[in-house]
Design an enzyme around this catalytic site. Sequence first.
Site, PDB file in Angstrom:
ATOM      1  CG  ASP A 212      -2.082   1.179   0.909  1.00 58.53           C
ATOM      2  OD1 ASP A 212      -1.530   2.308   0.430  1.00 58.53           O
ATOM      3  OD2 ASP A 212      -3.336   0.674   2.329  1.00 58.53           O
ATOM      4  CG  HIS A 213       3.370   4.249  -2.853  1.00 55.77           C
ATOM      5  ND1 HIS A 213       4.520   4.628  -2.155  1.00 55.77           N
ATOM      6  CD2 HIS A 213       3.721   4.481  -4.494  1.00 55.77           C
ATOM      7  CE1 HIS A 213       5.105   4.991  -2.469  1.00 55.77           C
ATOM      8  NE2 HIS A 213       5.295   4.952  -4.056  1.00 55.77           N
TER       9      HIS A 213
END
Length: 541
Positions: A513-514
């Site tokens: 999850d950036h």
Amino acid sequence: MAKDIEVTVPDIGDYHDIPVIDILVKPGDTVDKDAPLLTLESDKATMDVPAPEAGVVGALKVKLGDRVSQGSLVAMLKASTAVGDAKPAKPAAAAPKPAVKEETKAAAVTTPAAAAPARMAAVTVPDVGDYHDIPVIEVFVKDGDRVEKDAPLVTLESEKATMDVPAPAAGIVRTLKLKVGDRVSVGSAVCDLETTDAAPAAATPKAAAPASAAPPARETIAAAVPPPLEVATPAAAGSLPHASPSIRKFARELGVELSRVNGSGPRGRVTREDVQGFVKTALRTGPAAATPAAGTGIPPIPAVDFAQFGTIEIKPLARIRKLSAAHLHRSWLNIPHVTQSDEADITELEAFRKAQGEELAAAGKTKLTLLPFLLKACQVAMQQYPEFNGSLAPDGENLILKKYCHIGFAADTPNGLVVPVIRDVDHKGVVQLAAECADLAKKARDGKLKPDEMKGGCFTISSLGGIGGSHFTPIINAPEVAILGVSRSQMKPTWDGTQFVPRLMVPLSLSYDHRVIDGAYAARFIVLLVKLLSDLRRILL
Ligand code: CAO
């Protein structure tokens, strides 16, 4: 010839200065005659302002929350039909056809004949304008129901209008006298109502008059009756939903966009049950299943009649598949995924696994596959890079870091994908992990996993190595922040600085999850993972 028309609020009876609660069109929209343009709502009634002619909407003169009265200018409309040589366009004001007579708009309330209890009132259909013998299309109450003043009792629908008959006073419905499909006119009996208002009009001696005599008090009359709502015919309405005022209000209160609800009533009319059904589906299966593009603004994939191209078979989706579909779709749409790939040299690990595996097999113990080693390596990497063991707080303000380490693994079962979770991986050795994996994988295949055995994961491993393939992009199992995809190991020539040597390489695909994890942090994580798998002794460090 096209003509500009000023659309104004029609005669809406006793209502003044009431707010615009919904704007159903925007400039440039093509509308048919009678299509609703906007909705007004007083404290007693909801009503639409329809297009007086077919045409293209020009400038809107009101916005949500603006207050309007009869004659207020609400929009410009370029009429597509010839409207004659009429001079100014004002007369085209969107007056609904049914002339609502103020004095007779109320649901008439009278005491029933003879020995009725003192506070029992007969509710009859009020003067609804020019309509006679029109069908009851919806009944909202049954005997014994308690209703508030103005709550809709039934909905009537003529060819042009849909209108609710509201309760003239708070009370208990005693004898319902109508059912769906009955045809009614002014004065038709709706129900008996045992009123609970302190002094409802019906209970006053004057109300003991015949049905034709509506209550004399003007506020009672106004309170009891919303003017009829002009609705376009389905053809004219285009994609606009066909629903009664109370259903529109009901849907709005629940935050349901009526245009997304399939109407099961006559001519596709949306009923209360349709709205309730829509909400139930959304709650049970998640918005993604209620409609594939729910809430995203993404246009849905158009339905195709495949049977026109050849023979087809319809196979219902298994429950697990439907649940995982909604979950995966949510994750895919909500999380900005990045997938980082690498390969780990597991030549030594494989030799160790085989040797240990044979020993364990000789002792009648569990089969040792790669998976428990992957679990252990991920746990160690998560301890060094704790953001991989985090979850984003729903408000997006904090990262919740977990001090425990439960890791799930995707298991392929005849009914679809499930993710059993191994608890406290940090407290367990590889052999124990292997036994637990085998046990949970069997339960998963047999459909015997308990809900608790699929909860609480911090990270997931999806291993397709037993099947094949090189790299892939696994979808994060929200609210976790990362997932490791493992593909089939392969002997590859690798350069050792002086020569090519054959090494067993396993492809790794780390999706993260950036919002939570930076690319550099993720790269460090996967580099460590590769090192741990390449030399298991590092796990001890
Ligand atoms: N490379 C090469 N061989 C591999 C391998 C890899 N990365 N991983 C496993 N194998 C081998 C095993 O060693 C075993 O070989 P042998 O039978 O010769 O000993 C064989 O493949 C089968 O292993 P397995 O799959 O039964 O065992 P596992 O512990 O590796 O995996 C489980 C267990 C439950 C993860 C697996 O059975 C499974 O269901 N995988 C599918 C997961 C999945 O669907 N992921 C996709 C999710 S997104 O849609």
